[in-house]
Scaffold this active site. Structure first.
Site, PDB file in Angstrom:
ATOM      1  N   GLY A  75      -5.261  -4.675  -5.259  1.00 52.74           N
ATOM      2  CA  GLY A  75      -4.737  -3.434  -4.698  1.00 52.74           C
ATOM      3  C   GLY A  75      -3.255  -3.258  -4.992  1.00 52.74           C
ATOM      4  N   ASP A  76      -2.495  -4.353  -4.937  1.00 51.56           N
ATOM      5  CA  ASP A  76      -1.068  -4.291  -5.264  1.00 51.56           C
ATOM      6  C   ASP A  76      -0.876  -3.889  -6.722  1.00 51.56           C
ATOM      7  OD1 ASP A  76      -0.902  -5.393  -2.704  1.00 51.56           O
ATOM      8  OD2 ASP A  76      -0.739  -7.427  -3.478  1.00 51.56           O
ATOM      9  N   GLY A 100     -13.851   1.572  -8.318  1.00 50.12           N
ATOM     10  CA  GLY A 100     -12.633   2.146  -8.868  1.00 50.12           C
ATOM     11  C   GLY A 100     -11.694   2.670  -7.802  1.00 50.12           C
ATOM     12  N   GLY A 144     -12.640  -0.924  -4.549  1.00 50.65           N
ATOM     13  CA  GLY A 144     -13.262  -2.136  -5.074  1.00 50.65           C
ATOM     14  C   GLY A 144     -13.925  -1.880  -6.417  1.00 50.65           C
TER      15      GLY A 144
END
Length: 335
Positions: free
Chosen positions: A268-269, A242, A239
Protein backbone atom coordinates in the site's frame (compact mmCIF):
# COMPACT_ATOMS: atom_id res chain seq x y z
CA UNK A 1 13.66 -8.24 -19.33
CA UNK A 2 11.24 -5.84 -17.62
CA UNK A 3 11.34 -2.39 -19.10
CA UNK A 4 12.11 0.09 -16.32
CA UNK A 5 9.55 2.76 -15.65
CA UNK A 6 11.47 6.00 -16.13
CA UNK A 7 12.09 7.76 -12.81
CA UNK A 8 12.38 11.18 -14.44
CA UNK A 9 10.63 13.63 -12.14
CA UNK A 10 11.20 16.73 -10.06
CA UNK A 11 9.87 17.78 -6.71
CA UNK A 12 10.19 16.82 -3.08
CA UNK A 13 8.12 14.49 -0.91
CA UNK A 14 8.30 15.03 2.85
CA UNK A 15 7.05 12.11 4.95
CA UNK A 16 5.95 11.96 8.56
CA UNK A 17 6.18 8.66 10.43
CA UNK A 18 5.12 9.47 14.00
CA UNK A 19 5.29 5.82 15.11
CA UNK A 20 8.25 4.28 13.20
CA UNK A 21 9.13 0.61 13.46
CA UNK A 22 11.88 -1.83 12.78
CA UNK A 23 10.06 -4.38 10.62
CA UNK A 24 11.19 -7.96 11.12
CA UNK A 25 9.91 -10.49 8.59
CA UNK A 26 9.77 -14.17 9.50
CA UNK A 27 9.38 -16.44 6.46
CA UNK A 28 7.82 -19.86 6.95
CA UNK A 29 8.32 -22.88 4.71
CA UNK A 30 4.73 -24.03 5.22
CA UNK A 31 1.35 -22.79 6.54
CA UNK A 32 1.27 -21.15 9.97
CA UNK A 33 -0.26 -23.42 12.61
CA UNK A 34 -1.22 -22.03 16.01
CA UNK A 35 0.49 -23.83 18.87
CA UNK A 36 2.99 -25.61 16.60
CA UNK A 37 6.77 -25.30 16.45
CA UNK A 38 7.94 -23.74 13.18
CA UNK A 39 11.39 -23.54 11.65
CA UNK A 40 11.98 -20.25 9.89
CA UNK A 41 13.44 -20.19 6.40
CA UNK A 42 14.61 -16.59 6.58
CA UNK A 43 14.54 -13.65 8.98
CA UNK A 44 14.76 -10.11 7.61
CA UNK A 45 14.88 -6.70 9.25
CA UNK A 46 14.39 -3.20 7.86
CA UNK A 47 13.80 0.29 9.20
CA UNK A 48 10.19 0.94 8.31
CA UNK A 49 6.88 2.62 8.95
CA UNK A 50 4.65 3.95 6.19
CA UNK A 51 6.33 7.30 5.76
CA UNK A 52 9.83 5.83 5.88
CA UNK A 53 8.80 3.27 3.24
CA UNK A 54 7.66 6.07 0.95
CA UNK A 55 10.91 8.00 1.50
CA UNK A 56 12.81 4.80 0.68
CA UNK A 57 10.84 4.56 -2.59
CA UNK A 58 11.74 8.18 -3.33
CA UNK A 59 15.46 7.40 -3.04
CA UNK A 60 15.14 4.50 -5.50
CA UNK A 61 13.27 6.67 -7.98
CA UNK A 62 15.51 9.72 -7.72
CA UNK A 63 12.92 11.91 -5.97
CA UNK A 64 14.03 14.33 -3.26
CA UNK A 65 12.67 13.41 0.15
CA UNK A 66 12.95 14.11 3.87
CA UNK A 67 11.66 11.65 6.47
CA UNK A 68 10.42 13.20 9.72
CA UNK A 69 10.17 10.91 12.75
CA UNK A 70 10.92 10.56 16.48
CA UNK A 71 14.09 8.62 17.33
CA UNK A 72 17.40 8.90 19.14
CA UNK A 73 20.32 9.77 16.88
CA UNK A 74 22.22 6.67 18.05
CA UNK A 75 19.30 4.28 17.52
CA UNK A 76 20.10 1.42 15.14
CA UNK A 77 17.00 2.49 13.17
CA UNK A 78 18.61 5.86 12.40
CA UNK A 79 21.91 4.24 11.48
CA UNK A 80 20.01 2.23 8.86
CA UNK A 81 18.41 5.40 7.45
CA UNK A 82 21.87 6.90 7.11
CA UNK A 83 23.20 3.77 5.40
CA UNK A 84 20.26 3.82 2.98
CA UNK A 85 20.89 7.47 2.14
CA UNK A 86 17.47 8.63 3.40
CA UNK A 87 17.56 12.29 4.50
CA UNK A 88 15.73 12.75 7.79
CA UNK A 89 14.79 15.22 10.50
CA UNK A 90 14.52 13.74 13.97
CA UNK A 91 12.67 14.66 17.12
CA UNK A 92 14.87 13.23 19.89
CA UNK A 93 13.40 10.32 21.83
CA UNK A 94 14.51 8.51 24.99
CA UNK A 95 12.82 5.31 23.81
CA UNK A 96 14.06 2.76 21.25
CA UNK A 97 12.08 2.48 18.03
CA UNK A 98 9.45 -0.26 18.32
CA UNK A 99 9.75 -3.63 16.60
CA UNK A 100 6.94 -5.09 14.45
CA UNK A 101 6.86 -8.69 13.28
CA UNK A 102 5.48 -10.04 10.01
CA UNK A 103 4.99 -13.77 9.43
CA UNK A 104 4.73 -14.74 5.77
CA UNK A 105 3.57 -18.11 4.41
CA UNK A 106 4.45 -19.65 1.03
CA UNK A 107 1.09 -18.65 -0.50
CA UNK A 108 1.67 -15.00 0.39
CA UNK A 109 -0.57 -14.98 3.47
CA UNK A 110 0.76 -12.33 5.83
CA UNK A 111 0.25 -12.11 9.60
CA UNK A 112 1.37 -8.92 11.35
CA UNK A 113 2.19 -8.47 15.03
CA UNK A 114 2.60 -4.75 15.76
CA UNK A 115 4.00 -3.21 18.94
CA UNK A 116 2.29 -0.07 20.31
CA UNK A 117 5.38 2.13 20.18
CA UNK A 118 6.85 4.65 22.59
CA UNK A 119 4.45 7.16 24.17
CA UNK A 120 4.42 10.68 22.74
CA UNK A 121 4.21 13.76 24.94
CA UNK A 122 2.58 17.05 23.86
CA UNK A 123 6.12 18.44 23.49
CA UNK A 124 7.05 15.56 21.15
CA UNK A 125 4.01 16.20 18.96
CA UNK A 126 4.69 19.93 18.93
CA UNK A 127 8.27 19.29 17.84
CA UNK A 128 7.18 16.95 15.02
CA UNK A 129 4.67 19.54 13.80
CA UNK A 130 7.40 22.21 13.89
CA UNK A 131 9.64 20.05 11.68
CA UNK A 132 6.82 19.77 9.15
CA UNK A 133 6.17 23.51 9.20
CA UNK A 134 9.86 24.16 8.58
CA UNK A 135 9.76 21.93 5.48
CA UNK A 136 6.29 22.77 4.13
CA UNK A 137 7.27 25.53 1.72
CA UNK A 138 9.90 23.33 0.02
CA UNK A 139 7.66 20.25 -0.25
CA UNK A 140 5.55 19.38 -3.28
CA UNK A 141 3.84 16.69 -1.21
CA UNK A 142 3.67 16.05 2.51
CA UNK A 143 2.65 12.52 3.49
CA UNK A 144 1.22 11.83 6.96
CA UNK A 145 1.34 8.08 7.32
CA UNK A 146 0.79 5.21 9.71
CA UNK A 147 -0.50 4.79 13.23
CA UNK A 148 -0.16 7.39 15.96
CA UNK A 149 1.97 6.65 19.02
CA UNK A 150 0.35 6.16 22.43
CA UNK A 151 -0.47 9.54 23.95
CA UNK A 152 -1.24 11.27 20.64
CA UNK A 153 -4.85 12.46 20.30
CA UNK A 154 -6.80 10.73 17.52
CA UNK A 155 -7.46 14.09 15.83
CA UNK A 156 -3.75 15.00 15.52
CA UNK A 157 -3.55 14.19 11.81
CA UNK A 158 -6.66 16.30 11.20
CA UNK A 159 -5.02 19.20 13.07
CA UNK A 160 -1.89 18.86 10.91
CA UNK A 161 -3.87 18.75 7.67
CA UNK A 162 -5.77 21.90 8.64
CA UNK A 163 -2.47 23.68 9.36
CA UNK A 164 -0.56 22.48 6.30
CA UNK A 165 -2.95 22.09 3.37
CA UNK A 166 -2.78 25.75 2.30
CA UNK A 167 1.03 25.61 2.17
CA UNK A 168 1.59 22.30 0.35
CA UNK A 169 -0.27 19.28 -0.96
CA UNK A 170 -1.04 16.74 1.76
CA UNK A 171 -1.66 12.99 1.51
CA UNK A 172 -2.83 10.87 4.44
CA UNK A 173 -2.66 7.10 4.89
CA UNK A 174 -3.86 5.95 8.31
CA UNK A 175 -6.49 3.75 9.94
CA UNK A 176 -8.65 3.15 13.02
CA UNK A 177 -9.34 6.15 15.30
CA UNK A 178 -7.04 8.64 13.50
CA UNK A 179 -8.84 7.85 10.23
CA UNK A 180 -12.28 8.24 11.77
CA UNK A 181 -11.26 11.51 13.42
CA UNK A 182 -9.99 12.82 10.08
CA UNK A 183 -13.21 11.84 8.30
CA UNK A 184 -15.21 13.72 10.93
CA UNK A 185 -13.15 16.86 10.24
CA UNK A 186 -13.16 16.84 6.43
CA UNK A 187 -15.14 20.07 6.32
CA UNK A 188 -12.09 21.96 7.61
CA UNK A 189 -9.25 19.44 7.26
CA UNK A 190 -9.65 17.63 3.93
CA UNK A 191 -6.30 16.39 2.58
CA UNK A 192 -5.57 16.44 -1.13
CA UNK A 193 -5.21 12.64 -1.21
CA UNK A 194 -6.47 9.86 1.04
CA UNK A 195 -5.42 6.22 0.56
CA UNK A 196 -7.72 3.79 2.38
CA UNK A 197 -7.84 0.08 1.69
CA UNK A 198 -11.09 -1.89 1.59
CA UNK A 199 -11.20 -2.43 5.36
CA UNK A 200 -10.51 1.22 6.11
CA UNK A 201 -13.07 2.43 3.59
CA UNK A 202 -15.71 0.15 5.10
CA UNK A 203 -14.90 1.36 8.61
CA UNK A 204 -16.53 4.75 8.03
CA UNK A 205 -18.94 4.09 5.15
CA UNK A 206 -20.63 1.12 6.84
CA UNK A 207 -20.06 -1.18 3.87
CA UNK A 208 -18.76 -4.73 3.89
CA UNK A 209 -14.97 -4.77 3.52
CA UNK A 210 -14.83 -8.01 1.53
CA UNK A 211 -17.58 -6.82 -0.81
CA UNK A 212 -15.82 -3.51 -1.42
CA UNK A 213 -12.52 -5.23 -2.15
CA UNK A 214 -14.19 -7.63 -4.57
CA UNK A 215 -16.22 -4.97 -6.42
CA UNK A 216 -14.25 -1.95 -7.74
CA UNK A 217 -17.47 -0.13 -8.70
CA UNK A 218 -18.78 -0.46 -5.14
CA UNK A 219 -15.45 0.74 -3.76
CA UNK A 220 -15.55 3.76 -6.05
CA UNK A 221 -19.12 4.55 -4.95
CA UNK A 222 -18.00 4.43 -1.32
CA UNK A 223 -14.92 6.55 -2.02
CA UNK A 224 -17.14 9.20 -3.61
CA UNK A 225 -18.33 10.02 -0.07
CA UNK A 226 -14.86 11.40 0.74
CA UNK A 227 -14.70 13.42 -2.47
CA UNK A 228 -18.12 14.92 -1.72
CA UNK A 229 -16.74 15.95 1.68
CA UNK A 230 -13.83 17.86 0.12
CA UNK A 231 -11.01 15.35 -0.48
CA UNK A 232 -9.49 16.06 -3.89
CA UNK A 233 -8.48 12.47 -4.78
CA UNK A 234 -9.15 9.10 -3.15
CA UNK A 235 -6.95 6.11 -3.96
CA UNK A 236 -8.46 2.85 -2.67
CA UNK A 237 -6.17 -0.18 -2.76
CA UNK A 238 -8.02 -3.47 -3.25
CA UNK A 239 -5.35 -6.14 -2.86
CA UNK A 240 -5.42 -8.59 -5.74
CA UNK A 241 -8.16 -6.54 -7.44
CA UNK A 242 -5.86 -3.58 -7.98
CA UNK A 243 -7.11 -0.13 -7.00
CA UNK A 244 -9.67 2.53 -7.79
CA UNK A 245 -9.13 6.27 -8.03
CA UNK A 246 -11.93 8.79 -7.57
CA UNK A 247 -11.98 12.56 -7.92
CA UNK A 248 -14.61 15.13 -8.92
CA UNK A 249 -14.03 14.49 -12.62
CA UNK A 250 -14.54 10.73 -12.55
CA UNK A 251 -13.49 7.31 -11.34
CA UNK A 252 -11.10 4.67 -12.67
CA UNK A 253 -10.19 1.07 -11.87
CA UNK A 254 -6.76 -0.43 -12.54
CA UNK A 255 -6.23 -4.20 -12.73
CA UNK A 256 -2.81 -5.43 -11.61
CA UNK A 257 -0.43 -7.49 -13.72
CA UNK A 258 -0.08 -11.21 -12.84
CA UNK A 259 1.86 -11.34 -9.57
CA UNK A 260 3.24 -14.18 -7.47
CA UNK A 261 2.49 -12.67 -4.06
CA UNK A 262 5.36 -13.04 -1.59
CA UNK A 263 4.45 -10.39 1.00
CA UNK A 264 1.78 -7.69 1.01
CA UNK A 265 3.56 -5.62 3.67
CA UNK A 266 4.49 -2.24 2.21
CA UNK A 267 2.44 -2.75 -0.96
CA UNK A 268 0.00 0.00 0.00
CA UNK A 269 2.87 2.39 0.75
CA UNK A 270 4.39 1.62 -2.64
CA UNK A 271 1.01 2.23 -4.29
CA UNK A 272 0.71 5.66 -2.69
CA UNK A 273 4.24 6.51 -3.78
CA UNK A 274 3.44 5.42 -7.33
CA UNK A 275 0.48 7.80 -7.42
CA UNK A 276 2.56 10.70 -6.04
CA UNK A 277 5.37 9.98 -8.50
CA UNK A 278 2.92 10.12 -11.39
CA UNK A 279 1.52 13.40 -10.08
CA UNK A 280 5.02 14.91 -9.82
CA UNK A 281 5.58 13.97 -13.48
CA UNK A 282 2.37 15.65 -14.55
CA UNK A 283 0.61 12.41 -15.54
CA UNK A 284 -3.18 12.39 -15.82
CA UNK A 285 -5.21 10.58 -13.17
CA UNK A 286 -5.53 7.33 -15.12
CA UNK A 287 -1.77 7.13 -15.60
CA UNK A 288 -1.14 8.00 -11.95
CA UNK A 289 -3.45 5.13 -10.97
CA UNK A 290 -1.66 2.75 -13.34
CA UNK A 291 1.68 3.65 -11.80
CA UNK A 292 0.24 3.22 -8.29
CA UNK A 293 -0.95 -0.30 -9.06
CA UNK A 294 2.28 -1.19 -10.84
CA UNK A 295 4.29 -0.14 -7.78
CA UNK A 296 1.98 -1.96 -5.36
CA UNK A 297 2.06 -5.15 -7.41
CA UNK A 298 5.84 -5.05 -7.66
CA UNK A 299 6.08 -4.67 -3.89
CA UNK A 300 3.74 -7.62 -3.30
CA UNK A 301 6.09 -9.81 -5.32
CA UNK A 302 9.06 -8.99 -3.08
CA UNK A 303 9.92 -10.33 0.39
CA UNK A 304 9.18 -8.50 3.63
CA UNK A 305 8.78 -4.75 3.31
CA UNK A 306 11.07 -4.51 0.28
CA UNK A 307 10.31 -1.40 -1.76
CA UNK A 308 10.58 -1.97 -5.52
CA UNK A 309 13.15 -0.27 -7.71
CA UNK A 310 11.71 1.46 -10.79
CA UNK A 311 13.23 -1.27 -12.98
CA UNK A 312 10.92 -3.77 -11.26
CA UNK A 313 7.77 -1.73 -11.94
CA UNK A 314 5.66 -2.68 -15.00
CA UNK A 315 3.13 0.07 -15.59
CA UNK A 316 2.73 -1.16 -19.18
CA UNK A 317 1.03 -4.33 -17.87
CA UNK A 318 -1.64 -2.47 -15.87
CA UNK A 319 -5.09 -2.09 -17.44
CA UNK A 320 -7.17 1.00 -16.54
CA UNK A 321 -10.86 1.56 -17.24
CA UNK A 322 -13.37 4.30 -16.41
CA UNK A 323 -16.08 3.55 -13.87
CA UNK A 324 -19.53 5.12 -13.70
CA UNK A 325 -19.98 6.52 -10.19
CA UNK A 326 -22.76 8.46 -8.53
CA UNK A 327 -21.93 10.98 -5.83
CA UNK A 328 -23.60 10.77 -2.44
CA UNK A 329 -25.42 13.92 -3.47
CA UNK A 330 -27.18 11.90 -6.17
CA UNK A 331 -25.43 13.26 -9.25
CA UNK A 332 -23.50 10.92 -11.54
CA UNK A 333 -19.91 11.97 -12.01
CA UNK A 334 -18.96 13.03 -15.56
CA UNK A 335 -16.78 10.71 -17.64
Amino acid sequence: MNAPDSPDSSGCIVTLTPNPSTDRTLTLGGPLQRGAVHRLETVGSQAGGKGVNISRACISAGVDTVAVLPAATDDAFVHELVAAGIPHRLVPSDHPVRVNFTVTEPDGTTTKLNSPGAPATPADLQALAARLHDLADSADWMVLAGSLPPGAPAEWYADLVADLRDRTRVAVDTSDEPLRALVERLGTAAPHVMKPNGDELASFTGGDADALEADPAAAAEAARFLVDQGVETVLVTLGGNGAVLVDRSGAWHASPPPTDVVSTVGAGDSSLFGYLLGHLRGDDQADCLALAVAYGSAAAGLPGTTIPHPAQVRRDLVQVQHLPVRSHLGKQSPQ
